[in-house]
Design a protein around this motif. Structure first.
Motif, PDB file in Angstrom:
ATOM      1  N   HIS A  38       0.860  -1.176   0.000  1.00  0.00           N
ATOM      2  CA  HIS A  38       0.000   0.000   0.000  1.00  0.00           C
ATOM      3  C   HIS A  38       0.902   1.232   0.000  1.00  0.00           C
ATOM      4  O   HIS A  38       2.109   1.123   0.236  1.00  0.00           O
ATOM      5  CB  HIS A  38      -0.894   0.002   1.251  1.00  0.00           C
ATOM      6  N   ILE A  39       0.347   2.387  -0.245  1.00  0.00           N
ATOM      7  CA  ILE A  39       1.124   3.622  -0.240  1.00  0.00           C
ATOM      8  C   ILE A  39       1.830   3.760   1.097  1.00  0.00           C
ATOM      9  O   ILE A  39       1.240   3.539   2.155  1.00  0.00           O
ATOM     10  CB  ILE A  39       0.206   4.841  -0.503  1.00  0.00           C
ATOM     11  N   THR A  40       3.115   4.106   1.032  1.00  0.00           N
ATOM     12  CA  THR A  40       3.908   4.210   2.248  1.00  0.00           C
ATOM     13  C   THR A  40       4.981   5.281   2.080  1.00  0.00           C
ATOM     14  O   THR A  40       5.131   5.857   0.999  1.00  0.00           O
ATOM     15  CB  THR A  40       4.530   2.848   2.611  1.00  0.00           C
ATOM     16  N   VAL A  41       5.729   5.502   3.131  1.00  0.00           N
ATOM     17  CA  VAL A  41       6.792   6.501   3.137  1.00  0.00           C
ATOM     18  C   VAL A  41       8.040   5.899   2.494  1.00  0.00           C
ATOM     19  O   VAL A  41       8.457   4.798   2.855  1.00  0.00           O
ATOM     20  CB  VAL A  41       7.097   6.953   4.589  1.00  0.00           C
ATOM     21  N   GLU A  42       8.637   6.604   1.565  1.00  0.00           N
ATOM     22  CA  GLU A  42       9.795   6.084   0.832  1.00  0.00           C
ATOM     23  C   GLU A  42      10.957   5.745   1.768  1.00  0.00           C
ATOM     24  O   GLU A  42      11.660   4.752   1.575  1.00  0.00           O
ATOM     25  CB  GLU A  42      10.251   7.072  -0.229  1.00  0.00           C
ATOM     26  N   LEU A  67       5.302   2.379  -8.327  1.00  0.00           N
ATOM     27  CA  LEU A  67       4.031   2.403  -9.027  1.00  0.00           C
ATOM     28  C   LEU A  67       3.432   3.795  -8.871  1.00  0.00           C
ATOM     29  O   LEU A  67       3.209   4.261  -7.745  1.00  0.00           O
ATOM     30  CB  LEU A  67       3.074   1.353  -8.431  1.00  0.00           C
ATOM     31  N   GLU A  68       3.226   4.450  -9.963  1.00  0.00           N
ATOM     32  CA  GLU A  68       2.647   5.792  -9.943  1.00  0.00           C
ATOM     33  C   GLU A  68       1.256   5.756 -10.575  1.00  0.00           C
ATOM     34  O   GLU A  68       1.046   5.071 -11.578  1.00  0.00           O
ATOM     35  CB  GLU A  68       3.522   6.771 -10.738  1.00  0.00           C
TER      36      GLU A  68
END
Length: 72
Positions: A38-42, A67-68
């Motif tokens: 899932h979207i997370t902090v780089e 993934l953008e």
């Protein structure tokens, strides 16, 4: 090995969205694991990769593909 990887991700608050691991081909022992998070902090992903690559059960480098979503 998978437990070690998921623990690293959990400790860095990285949630797995999907995962795929195929059976090894005849005569091979190593397999790739593909994970979508899932979207997370780089910064957290970078730390997770360093920790995963340090595991004795991991062979080679971890490959990250960003993934953008372009239609947002």
């Amino acid at each position: 090995m998978l437990a070690d990887i998921t623990r690293i991700l959990a400790d860095l608050e990285i949630s797995i969205d999907a995962m795929m691991q195929k059976e090894p081909r005849e005569g091979e022992e190593l397999v790739d694991i593909i994970m979508l998070t899932h979207i997370t902090v780089e910064k957290n992903i970078n730390q997770a990769i360093v920790k995963m690559e340090a595991l004795p059960s991991i062979s080679g480098k971890v490959t990250r593909i960003r993934l953008e979503e372009l239609n947002r």
